[in-house]
Design a protein around this motif. Structure first.
Motif, PDB file in Angstrom:
ATOM      1  N   PRO A  92       0.806  -1.234   0.000  1.00  0.00           N
ATOM      2  CA  PRO A  92       0.000   0.000   0.000  1.00  0.00           C
ATOM      3  C   PRO A  92       0.833   1.276   0.000  1.00  0.00           C
ATOM      4  CG  PRO A  92      -0.906  -1.599   1.537  1.00  0.00           C
ATOM      5  CD  PRO A  92       0.411  -2.149   1.085  1.00  0.00           C
ATOM      6  N   HIS A  93       2.058   1.200   0.465  1.00  0.00           N
ATOM      7  CA  HIS A  93       2.904   2.403   0.504  1.00  0.00           C
ATOM      8  C   HIS A  93       3.252   2.888  -0.904  1.00  0.00           C
ATOM      9  CE1 HIS A  93       3.376   2.309   4.824  1.00  0.00           C
ATOM     10  NE2 HIS A  93       3.761   1.040   4.784  1.00  0.00           N
ATOM     11  N   LEU A  94       3.140   2.021  -1.883  1.00  0.00           N
ATOM     12  CA  LEU A  94       3.470   2.436  -3.251  1.00  0.00           C
ATOM     13  C   LEU A  94       2.469   3.456  -3.788  1.00  0.00           C
ATOM     14  CD1 LEU A  94       4.655  -0.903  -4.907  1.00  0.00           C
ATOM     15  CD2 LEU A  94       6.013   0.900  -3.815  1.00  0.00           C
ATOM     16  N   GLN A  95       1.234   3.415  -3.295  1.00  0.00           N
ATOM     17  CA  GLN A  95       0.258   4.426  -3.717  1.00  0.00           C
ATOM     18  C   GLN A  95       0.690   5.803  -3.239  1.00  0.00           C
ATOM     19  OE1 GLN A  95      -2.675   3.841  -5.712  1.00  0.00           O
ATOM     20  NE2 GLN A  95      -2.286   6.042  -5.877  1.00  0.00           N
ATOM     21  N   GLU A  96       1.274   5.846  -2.050  1.00  0.00           N
ATOM     22  CA  GLU A  96       1.788   7.121  -1.549  1.00  0.00           C
ATOM     23  C   GLU A  96       2.914   7.625  -2.435  1.00  0.00           C
ATOM     24  OE1 GLU A  96       2.982   6.626   2.484  1.00  0.00           O
ATOM     25  OE2 GLU A  96       1.045   5.790   3.124  1.00  0.00           O
ATOM     26  N   ARG A  97       3.733   6.693  -2.942  1.00  0.00           N
ATOM     27  CA  ARG A  97       4.828   7.105  -3.840  1.00  0.00           C
ATOM     28  C   ARG A  97       4.271   7.718  -5.111  1.00  0.00           C
ATOM     29  NH1 ARG A  97       7.760   9.492  -6.048  1.00  0.00           N
ATOM     30  NH2 ARG A  97       9.688   8.945  -7.141  1.00  0.00           N
ATOM     31  N   VAL A  98       3.193   7.165  -5.623  1.00  0.00           N
ATOM     32  CA  VAL A  98       2.571   7.730  -6.826  1.00  0.00           C
ATOM     33  C   VAL A  98       2.019   9.123  -6.527  1.00  0.00           C
ATOM     34  CG1 VAL A  98       0.683   7.475  -8.488  1.00  0.00           C
ATOM     35  CG2 VAL A  98       2.038   5.476  -7.819  1.00  0.00           C
ATOM     36  N   GLU A  99       1.320   9.260  -5.396  1.00  0.00           N
ATOM     37  CA  GLU A  99       0.751  10.559  -5.034  1.00  0.00           C
ATOM     38  C   GLU A  99       1.854  11.600  -4.856  1.00  0.00           C
ATOM     39  OE1 GLU A  99      -2.466  11.338  -4.915  1.00  0.00           O
ATOM     40  OE2 GLU A  99      -2.914   9.305  -5.598  1.00  0.00           O
ATOM     41  N   GLN A 100       2.943  11.213  -4.225  1.00  0.00           N
ATOM     42  CA  GLN A 100       4.068  12.140  -4.063  1.00  0.00           C
ATOM     43  C   GLN A 100       4.658  12.526  -5.408  1.00  0.00           C
ATOM     44  OE1 GLN A 100       6.766  10.043  -1.485  1.00  0.00           O
ATOM     45  NE2 GLN A 100       5.502  10.330   0.349  1.00  0.00           N
ATOM     46  N   GLY A 101       4.756  11.544  -6.307  1.00  0.00           N
ATOM     47  CA  GLY A 101       5.297  11.829  -7.628  1.00  0.00           C
ATOM     48  C   GLY A 101       4.455  12.818  -8.386  1.00  0.00           C
ATOM     49  N   ILE A 102       3.135  12.652  -8.329  1.00  0.00           N
ATOM     50  CA  ILE A 102       2.251  13.598  -9.016  1.00  0.00           C
ATOM     51  C   ILE A 102       2.393  14.990  -8.416  1.00  0.00           C
ATOM     52  CG2 ILE A 102      -0.162  14.173  -9.487  1.00  0.00           C
ATOM     53  CD1 ILE A 102      -0.752  11.157  -9.456  1.00  0.00           C
ATOM     54  N   GLU A 103       2.445  15.048  -7.082  1.00  0.00           N
ATOM     55  CA  GLU A 103       2.520  16.345  -6.402  1.00  0.00           C
ATOM     56  C   GLU A 103       3.845  17.049  -6.677  1.00  0.00           C
ATOM     57  OE1 GLU A 103       0.844  19.381  -4.229  1.00  0.00           O
ATOM     58  OE2 GLU A 103      -0.092  17.486  -4.813  1.00  0.00           O
ATOM     59  N   GLN A 104       4.947  16.295  -6.663  1.00  0.00           N
ATOM     60  CA  GLN A 104       6.272  16.894  -6.790  1.00  0.00           C
ATOM     61  C   GLN A 104       6.718  17.061  -8.240  1.00  0.00           C
ATOM     62  OE1 GLN A 104       8.829  14.368  -4.448  1.00  0.00           O
ATOM     63  NE2 GLN A 104       7.715  14.769  -2.543  1.00  0.00           N
ATOM     64  N   GLU A 105       6.382  16.085  -9.082  1.00  0.00           N
ATOM     65  CA  GLU A 105       6.901  16.086 -10.450  1.00  0.00           C
ATOM     66  C   GLU A 105       5.847  16.389 -11.500  1.00  0.00           C
ATOM     67  OE1 GLU A 105       8.437  12.151 -10.878  1.00  0.00           O
ATOM     68  OE2 GLU A 105       9.331  12.179  -8.878  1.00  0.00           O
ATOM     69  N   GLY A 116      -1.787  17.477 -12.148  1.00  0.00           N
ATOM     70  CA  GLY A 116      -0.514  16.922 -12.594  1.00  0.00           C
ATOM     71  C   GLY A 116       0.147  17.690 -13.712  1.00  0.00           C
ATOM     72  N   ARG A 117      -0.606  18.579 -14.385  1.00  0.00           N
ATOM     73  CA  ARG A 117      -0.043  19.284 -15.538  1.00  0.00           C
ATOM     74  C   ARG A 117      -0.043  20.800 -15.334  1.00  0.00           C
ATOM     75  NH1 ARG A 117       3.121  16.848 -18.833  1.00  0.00           N
ATOM     76  NH2 ARG A 117       2.536  18.360 -20.421  1.00  0.00           N
ATOM     77  N   LEU A 118      -1.245  21.408 -15.262  1.00  0.00           N
ATOM     78  CA  LEU A 118      -1.299  22.869 -15.212  1.00  0.00           C
ATOM     79  C   LEU A 118      -0.672  23.420 -13.944  1.00  0.00           C
ATOM     80  CD1 LEU A 118      -3.361  22.201 -17.512  1.00  0.00           C
ATOM     81  CD2 LEU A 118      -4.541  24.292 -16.849  1.00  0.00           C
ATOM     82  N   LYS A 119      -0.830  22.723 -12.825  1.00  0.00           N
ATOM     83  CA  LYS A 119      -0.226  23.170 -11.572  1.00  0.00           C
ATOM     84  C   LYS A 119       1.289  23.259 -11.680  1.00  0.00           C
ATOM     85  CE  LYS A 119      -0.054  22.126  -6.628  1.00  0.00           C
ATOM     86  NZ  LYS A 119      -0.489  21.178  -5.555  1.00  0.00           N
TER      87      LYS A 119
END
Length: 476
Positions: A240-253, A385-388
């Motif tokens: 389940p921690h991998l979902q957090e990695r995806v969310e962090q990736g979207i937020e940061q990258e 994920g894009r305009l922000k």
């Protein structure tokens, strides 16, 4: 077993022709280096070659037995390798003649796939070869290449079973590295079967990021990304921690997905008769054009309706290379594969042949956007994920030349600006979303990210912004 010496037909007379064409021999050599104990692997072959009018573009798909690597938890598997996306012959029978070894050979790649070998299997299943041929028909008819980082939503088990593996990601093959043939460079792009949740993560974040998560879990693919059609758990259920990695990736990258083929339309309210860009007439013209094109090559099997919808409508690529060239200051990576393609992704689906400067650019006072539910579910991604992150996102209609691009103020070259946030160039609309509106819009549309049970149609309206969006039910 295939008789390689019969590859050349009397229809293509040559003098001093080698037994095996040079492009084909170059790939065989790479395979022999990897599998020296399997000089004559089982092959699926096109009974009538594409260059003789056959329906299947790929001459061969070789199937090797790979022992895996138990020490690294890589299971025994079947390794499928295609022959035909690249130029095998070098005489113009399939691909345009290249300019030497510096550029791509043909489309510049071959497909591979690694399928977990079941204990009872003595021969490889042939359905991956049929899958490759279906993808090949898309590539040859659209002239859009498949690149590492792409993803294809298939919406049905890849092997026709009850499996959760219903979609594909594309990445570099773990063992077959790029080669230079007499006709150009060939990359080996591996198909990786994934679940719907993993596809969604790739869409909302990026394909390479999800690929690395799959590599981290041996049961989900491991180091060599072996597809297991019996896999019952997603990587997010395994960890389940991998979902957090995806969310962090979207937020940061942010997201690498800059565009999607979809069901979309736009109109200027109050003037629908003049400005509707998704009319029945458009659909009929589109069908007539397809029929005219299809009649030129009636001897070859065209893409079936399901193949067309599964591939063309859902092959996710950017619109960063369109003729009007909207570019983001912070996202230069979107152009990294342009040199590989004969036609860029959305450029190949538009029909404007004349100079685009002859098309009048106009501004609109207000806009009504309409998306089907599948496309609408990507609006939160486009905003967050894009305009922000100062980028853009494009929805390109699968039925006609209509396109809607959402742009941020930092996007360079946009025809929309602060004074005129809605601007159209022919059937391509650009909508500028100001920073102070982005958060409000994101909050209002957040439910679309969880829209499986949403009742449609549903309209979101921002009167002070002169913008409304309607979400329509998906068409069957």
């Amino acid at each position: 077993m295939v008789d390689r010496e019969s590859i050349y037909s009397a229809n293509f007379p040559h003098t001093n022709v080698p037994v095996t064409p040079p492009g084909l021999e170059a790939i065989y050599t790479a395979c022999r280096r990897l599998y020296p104990d399997q000089p004559n692997p089982l092959q699926v072959t096109a009974l009538v070659k594409y260059w003789l009018g056959g329906p299947d573009p790929l001459d061969y798909i070789s199937m090797y037995s790979n022992p895996g690597d138990p020490a690294r938890q890589i299971p025994p598997h079947w390794h499928y390798i295609s022959f035909g996306f690249s130029d095998l012959h070098g005489d113009g029978r399939v691909h345009d003649l290249g300019s030497g070894t510096d550029g791509p050979s043909g489309f510049g790649f071959e497909l591979t796939m690694r399928l977990k070998r079941e204990p009872e299997e003595t021969n490889p299943p042939t359905w991956p070869a049929a899958l490759m041929q279906a993808l090949a028909r898309y590539v040859f008819q659209s002239e859009n290449v498949l690149c590492s980082g792409d993803h294809v939503s298939w919406h049905t088990p890849l092997d026709g079973s009850e499996s959760r593996i219903q979609h594909m990601l594309m990445t570099e093959d773990a063992q077959l590295h790029p080669i230079t043939t007499p006709f150009g460079i060939v990359n080996f792009i591996q198909i990786v079967g994934v679940c719907s949740e993993e596809l969604k993560a790739a869409q909302h974040w990026n394909g390479p990021g999800v690929i690395e998560l799959l590599r981290s879990k041996p049961s989900a693919g491991g180091a060599w990304l072996v597809t297991d059609m019996r896999r019952g758990e997603t990587i997010f259920e395994l960890d389940p921690h991998l979902q957090e990695r995806v969310e962090q990736g979207i937020e940061q990258e942010g997201s690498n997905l800059s565009g999607v083929s979809s069901r979309c339309m736009w109109e200027e309210p109050g003037d629908n008769d003049n400005h509707s860009t998704y009319s029945d007439e458009d659909k009929e013209n589109n069908r007539s054009e397809a029929e005219r094109k299809g009649s030129k090559d009636s001897d070859r099997r065209e893409l079936s309706e399901i193949e067309s919808e599964q591939i063309k409508a859902t092959l996710k690529k950017g619109l960063s290379s369109t003729r009007l060239n909207v570019q983001s200051r912070e996202d230069g990576s979107e152009n990294e594969h342009q040199h590989q393609s004969r036609k860029e992704s959305f450029d190949s689906t538009t029909s404007s042949e004349g100079p685009t400067e002859l098309i009048r650019t106009r501004t609109l006072e207000s806009v009504h956007l309409k998306f089907n539910l599948e496309a609408g579910s990507l609006l939160p991604l486009a905003l967050r994920g894009r305009l922000k992150h100062g980028r853009h996102f494009t929805f390109k209609s699968v039925l006609n030349d209509v396109a809607v691009t959402l742009v941020s103020p930092s996007v360079v070259g946009s025809i929309a600006d602060e004074e005129h946030p809605f601007a159209a160039h022919g059937t391509w609309l650009q909508v500028l979303i100001q920073d102070d509106f982005l958060e409000e819009m994101s909050e209002d549309l957040e439910e679309l990210a969880r829209c499986d049970e949403m009742m449609c149609p549903k309209t979101y309206s921002w009167p002070e912004r002169r913008l409304c969006i309607t979400i329509l039910a998906n068409e069957n």
